[in-house]
Motif scaffolding. Structure first.
Motif, PDB file in Angstrom:
ATOM      1  N   LEU A 676       0.825  -1.206   0.000  1.00 39.35           N
ATOM      2  CA  LEU A 676       0.000   0.000   0.000  1.00 39.35           C
ATOM      3  C   LEU A 676       0.867   1.268   0.000  1.00 39.35           C
ATOM      4  N   THR A 677       1.773   1.251   0.938  1.00 41.25           N
ATOM      5  CA  THR A 677       2.668   2.420   1.008  1.00 41.25           C
ATOM      6  C   THR A 677       3.474   2.569  -0.276  1.00 41.25           C
ATOM      7  N   PHE A 678       3.782   1.437  -0.877  1.00 40.74           N
ATOM      8  CA  PHE A 678       4.536   1.472  -2.130  1.00 40.74           C
ATOM      9  C   PHE A 678       3.803   2.251  -3.198  1.00 40.74           C
ATOM     10  N   TYR A 679       2.455   1.979  -3.319  1.00 36.27           N
ATOM     11  CA  TYR A 679       1.690   2.701  -4.351  1.00 36.27           C
ATOM     12  C   TYR A 679       1.610   4.177  -4.059  1.00 36.27           C
ATOM     13  N   LEU A 680       1.498   4.470  -2.807  1.00 33.67           N
ATOM     14  CA  LEU A 680       1.476   5.889  -2.444  1.00 33.67           C
ATOM     15  C   LEU A 680       2.783   6.567  -2.823  1.00 33.67           C
ATOM     16  N   VAL A 681       3.818   5.882  -2.404  1.00 36.92           N
ATOM     17  CA  VAL A 681       5.149   6.438  -2.718  1.00 36.92           C
ATOM     18  C   VAL A 681       5.343   6.549  -4.234  1.00 36.92           C
ATOM     19  N   LEU A 682       4.859   5.487  -4.908  1.00 38.43           N
ATOM     20  CA  LEU A 682       5.027   5.466  -6.369  1.00 38.43           C
ATOM     21  C   LEU A 682       4.293   6.638  -7.027  1.00 38.43           C
ATOM     22  N   ALA A 685       6.151   9.651  -6.329  1.00 37.41           N
ATOM     23  CA  ALA A 685       7.400   9.642  -7.122  1.00 37.41           C
ATOM     24  C   ALA A 685       7.124   9.972  -8.574  1.00 37.41           C
ATOM     25  N   VAL A 686       6.001   9.403  -9.112  1.00 38.02           N
ATOM     26  CA  VAL A 686       5.675   9.629 -10.523  1.00 38.02           C
ATOM     27  C   VAL A 686       5.378  11.110 -10.778  1.00 38.02           C
ATOM     28  N   VAL A 687       4.584  11.699  -9.814  1.00 39.82           N
ATOM     29  CA  VAL A 687       4.245  13.107  -9.975  1.00 39.82           C
ATOM     30  C   VAL A 687       5.504  13.963  -9.970  1.00 39.82           C
ATOM     31  N   SER A 688       6.325  13.703  -8.916  1.00 37.45           N
ATOM     32  CA  SER A 688       7.557  14.512  -8.855  1.00 37.45           C
ATOM     33  C   SER A 688       8.478  14.196 -10.030  1.00 37.45           C
ATOM     34  N   PHE A 689       8.475  12.904 -10.423  1.00 38.11           N
ATOM     35  CA  PHE A 689       9.309  12.520 -11.569  1.00 38.11           C
ATOM     36  C   PHE A 689       8.894  13.280 -12.831  1.00 38.11           C
ATOM     37  N   LEU A 766      20.033  13.054 -20.058  1.00 35.31           N
ATOM     38  CA  LEU A 766      18.931  12.441 -19.318  1.00 35.31           C
ATOM     39  C   LEU A 766      19.357  11.353 -18.363  1.00 35.31           C
ATOM     40  N   ILE A 767      20.627  11.108 -18.335  1.00 34.11           N
ATOM     41  CA  ILE A 767      21.098  10.059 -17.414  1.00 34.11           C
ATOM     42  C   ILE A 767      20.915  10.454 -15.971  1.00 34.11           C
ATOM     43  N   MET A 768      20.705  11.701 -15.711  1.00 34.13           N
ATOM     44  CA  MET A 768      20.509  12.127 -14.322  1.00 34.13           C
ATOM     45  C   MET A 768      19.079  11.824 -13.905  1.00 34.13           C
ATOM     46  N   ASP A 769      18.815  10.598 -13.746  1.00 38.29           N
ATOM     47  CA  ASP A 769      17.462  10.243 -13.301  1.00 38.29           C
ATOM     48  C   ASP A 769      17.445  10.313 -11.796  1.00 38.29           C
ATOM     49  N   PRO A 770      16.785  11.292 -11.238  1.00 41.18           N
ATOM     50  CA  PRO A 770      16.899  11.501  -9.793  1.00 41.18           C
ATOM     51  C   PRO A 770      16.280  10.362  -8.976  1.00 41.18           C
ATOM     52  N   SER A 771      15.314   9.708  -9.560  1.00 38.49           N
ATOM     53  CA  SER A 771      14.660   8.649  -8.774  1.00 38.49           C
ATOM     54  C   SER A 771      15.349   7.316  -8.893  1.00 38.49           C
ATOM     55  N   SER A 772      16.285   7.276  -9.823  1.00 35.56           N
ATOM     56  CA  SER A 772      16.899   5.965 -10.077  1.00 35.56           C
ATOM     57  C   SER A 772      17.728   5.488  -8.898  1.00 35.56           C
TER      58      SER A 772
END
Ligand SMILES: *[C@@H]1O[C@H](CO)[C@@H](O)[C@H](O)[C@H]1NC(C)=O
Ligand SMILES: *[C@@H]1O[C@H](CO)[C@@H](O)[C@H](O)[C@H]1NC(C)=O
Length: 789
Positions: A676-682, A685-689, A766-772
């Motif tokens: 559950l927390t994973f989806y929230l985080v995801l 993360a997607v929004v900020s990504f 684009l290699i600077m993927d901050p979430s990676s």
């Protein structure tokens, strides 16, 4: 005087006697010559009167001198008849003798007779005549008369003239009886032969002896203009140089006139003069010198014939001819006429090709007009005389327009005069082009670099070829030779601008696929036929850090956990495991370094930054947790660098079952809790990504455009690849060779989605993927491990 007084007394007494005349008884007459001496006896008056001398005395006759008492008449004084009577003849005088007691009157007449005591004399000592020589024969000239005081026979009788041929003498008597004479001209006079005559005129009387008087007669013959002037040469000849200056004396003519004075004064003039000649020559009318007044030109007139006249004041003339010859001087320079001239001549004309025909002329004659033509010896041309005064200019060797495109040929024509004159003309000969030069590339081989991931259409660099020919023959076009690269035609990789030689990339290059391109470019000129040359071009593709490192070991599996075991007895420096990663880029982009990013216990492990070895740093104790989780980050040295993280699980245990019991719930403990927390985080993360991605994309596009312009600008510069200081160590530190190619799957959740990502293409930033860093990792799930878990 006294005597005259006496005579007066005598005459006074005679007057008294006049009235006594009647009483006169007789008369006595005596005749005596003049000039008798004093005391000369004249007559015995007493006796002649028939009386006694005493009677005379008593009678008081007083003419008798006292001493002479005998009645004798004597000359008391010398008597000059000429004085007494002059011309009167006979010359006599009378006196009366008066006697007293008784008174008697007697007349005594004494006649004085002439004696020749005077010579004829002329009044002047000289008689001068000036007679023109033109006077006619028979002309008379009156001569002076002579005077002779004597009379009668003793007077002047005749004139005589000294003998001469020219004059005769004629004597005349004037009505009063005086004699005079005239000279009569017998022959014509000629001043030129006898300008002067001296004669003697004599006057003679008839006395005995003869007496005469003379006078000199001077006859001066006056000149008449009877002689014409005569030139002293029958013909005059002179020469004048055509270069003579005005005023030059050419010749002096001379005529003489035998006449005297103005009749002999000769002046000179031209006869039959044309205006042209009058402009050229001047004749001094006094001196007879002919001088140059205008210009003479041998080339116009070679000689002049002048007629001259000599005139005296009387108008008599003589004429003569003067021939003036003009002598040639070298006063005309040769004249050059270019009859034909073919310019331009093709550069491949064989030696001997005629370029020009030249005609030369010189108005002077002989040597002064003899011309030679020359040109500069350094030139590849010859000048040859074909016909007299014609020259041909011909080529002497092969010409090369590329070396000398035009010649200024100075043709010099020189005559043989002294000093010689010359003239030049310049022929400007152009050499026309022949396509005899191939285009030549500036380099033997072209090497250029291009950074991979270029955009299609990027200009890489340019080739340049030069053709030394001219115009169309030098217009170079560039073509690609039809060859193949990796089985594809060259034209699918690069294209060339045929005008400029700029080579463009047709597609984006990938260094990891193709390191270099080799092909041939042909340069061809526009001649007919065209000439061409080849050059080989080597385009080296340069690496970009477009691939992140890939971790080969420990293998990351989805859903399974691999753990390394460390015995609790392990010493310090115990090698737990080694992280092995590769980077398909090359050079610095593939030089990897390892860092421990996160650890359960940071004090226990360390990672070798070069080799990726994980070792213990201290003695493992009982208190250390069994499960240790290390996050190792692998970074390449690219600019900017790319990285990958790997999670290494370490189990601190002495036996495998211990580990297994501990790890069995390892991943599953939180799996569902975390869901559950994973989806929230995801979602977060997607929004900020997305937000950051948008931001990054905008910045990237800006940077890309800027860099693209920089690359375009620098593309022709050679690119020196940069190698980090310890690059040579890379193989030794565990980085695998580039030849390994892996297809890697990247996922946010290993179990939910498997998707293949292509390469980031040209967007290397684009290699600077901050979430990676935290949420993405590479996971490989092996079947064995699936079974295990
Ligand atoms: C020939 O003469 C012309 C005109 O004087 C001059 O412009 C040109 O440069 C000269 N050419 C050579 C090759 O000397
Ligand atoms: C240039 O290369 C082409 C093909 O390689 C060849 O056919 C041609 O003869 C070459 N030309 C020259 C001038 O070397």
């Amino acid at each position: 005087r006294r005597t005259i007084l006496d005579y007066k007394q005598i005459f006074i007494k005679a007057l008294i006697i006049v009235f006594l005349l009647a009483t006169a008884r007789c008369q006595i007459r005596y005749s005596i010559p003049e000039e008798m001496r004093k005391g000369s006896f004249v007559g015995n008056v007493a006796e002649d009167l028939g009386m006694d001398a005493k009677r005379l005395k008593s009678g008081g006759a007083r003419i008798v001198s006292s001493e002479n008492n005998k009645g004798i008449l004597v000359v008391n004084e010398r008597i000059d008849r000429e004085k007494l009577c002059g011309d009167v003849t006979p010359c006599s005088f009378s006196f009366e003798v008066i006697l007293e007691n008784p008174m008697e009157l007697h007349r005594i007449t004494v006649e004085i007779t002439d004696i020749n005591d005077n010579s004829p004399t002329f009044r002047n000592a000289d008689i001068k005549f000036e007679i023109s020589e033109s006077v006619a024969v028979g002309s008379r000239f009156l001569l002076d008369t002579a005077e002779d005081a004597d009379v009668g026979e003793n007077g002047l009788q005749k004139y005589t003239l000294s003998p001469n041929e020219m004059f005769d003498l004629k004597q005349h008597s004037s009505p009063d009886g005086r004699k005079y004479a005239e000279m009569i001209l017998l022959k014509p006079l000629d001043r030129e032969t006898e300008p002067r005559l001296s004669l003697k005129l004599s006057a003679v009387d008839g006395g005995n002896p003869l007496r005469s008087g003379t006078v000199n007669v001077h006859v001066t013959v006056l000149d008449a203009n009877d002689n014409p002037p005569i030139f002293n040469q029958p013909f005059y000849r002179a020469a004048v140089s055509e270069s003579a200056v005005k005023g030059t004396l050419i010749i002096t003519v001379n005529a003489s006139d035998a006449d005297d004075g103005s009749n002999g004064l000769v002046t000179y003039r031209f006869a039959k003069m044309t205006p042209e000649i009058a402009d050229i020559f001047k004749l001094d009318e006094v001196t007879g010198s002919i001088t140059l007044k205008g210009d003479v030109d041998y080339e116009k007139e070679k000689k002049y014939e002048l007629t001259i006249e000599a005139v005296d004041q009387g108008g008599l003339t003589d004429s003569n001819k003067v021939l003036i010859e003009v002598t040639d001087m070298n006063d005309n320079a040769p004249v050059i006429n270019v009859m034909s001239f073919s310019s331009p001549v093709p550069e491949d004309s064989p030696p001997g090709t005629t370029v020009a025909i030249i005609n030369v002329n010189d108005a002077d004659s002989d040597k002064n007009g003899h011309i030679t033509c020359t040109i500069d010896r350094m030139l590849p041309f010859k000048i040859k005389s074909t016909i007299t005064n014609y020259y041909a200019l011909i080529t002497d060797s092969y010409l090369d327009r590329e070396v000398i495109p035009e010649y200024n040929i100075t043709v010099r024509a020189t005559d043989s005069g002294f000093p010689s004159l010359s003239n030049t003309t310049i022929l400007r000969l152009k050499i026309s082009d022949v396509n005899d030069n191939t285009p030549l590339f500036e380099e033997n081989i072209y090497v250029a670099q291009i950074v991979e991931n270029n955009s299609p259409g990027t200009s890489i660099f340019s080739v340049t070829a030069h053709d030394r020919d001219w115009n169309q023959n030098a217009r170079v076009s560039y073509f690609l030779e039809e060859t193949q690269i990796n089985g594809n035609p060259t034209s699918t990789f690069v294209s060339i601008n045929s005008e400029t030689g700029v080579i463009y990339a047709v597609r984006s290059f990938d260094y990891e696929q193709m390191k270099q391109l080799e092909f041939t470019v042909k340069a061809q000129d526009g001649g007919s036929p065209p000439l061409s040359s080849n050059v080989s071009v080597n385009i080296q593709i340069q690496d970009q850090n477009d691939n992140p490192p890939q971790v080969l070991y420990p293998v990351q599996t989805a859903g399974s956990v691999v753990a390394e075991m460390v015995p609790r007895s392990a010493d310090v420096g115990y090698l737990v495991t080694k992280v092995v990663a590769v980077d398909v880029d090359s050079g610095q982009n593939a030089w990897l370094s390892y860092k421990l990013q996160k650890a359960t216990d940071r004090a226990l492990f360390e990672v070798g930054s070069q080799n990726g070895e994980i070792r213990t740093v201290r003695q493992v104790t009982e208190k250390d947790l069994l499960k240790q989780r290390l996050t190792v980050i692998v970074e390449d040295n690219g600019q900017p660098s790319r990285s990958a993280t790997v999670i290494v699980n370490v189990a601190v245990a002495d036996s495998f079952p211990e580990v297994l019991s501990e790890f069995s719930d390892f991943p599953h403990d939180k799996d569902y809790n975390d869901n559950l927390t994973f989806y929230l985080v995801l979602a977060l993360a997607v929004v900020s990504f997305l937000f950051i991605t948008c931001l990054v994309v905008i910045i990237s596009v800006k940077i890309y455009r800027w860099r693209q312009s920089r690359i375009l600008y620098h593309s022709s510069l050679p690119v020196i690849p940069y190698y980090p200081p310890r690059y040579s160590d890379t193989l030794g530190t565990g980085t695998l060779p580039h030849t390994y190619n892996y297809e890697v799957c990247r996922t946010t959740d290993s179990r939910k989605s498997d998707c293949k990502f292509g390469r980031a293409g040209s967007q290397n930033v684009l290699i600077m993927d901050p979430s990676s860093t935290g949420t993405m990792h590479y996971v490989v799930i092996t079947t064995e491990e699936r079974k295990e878990f």
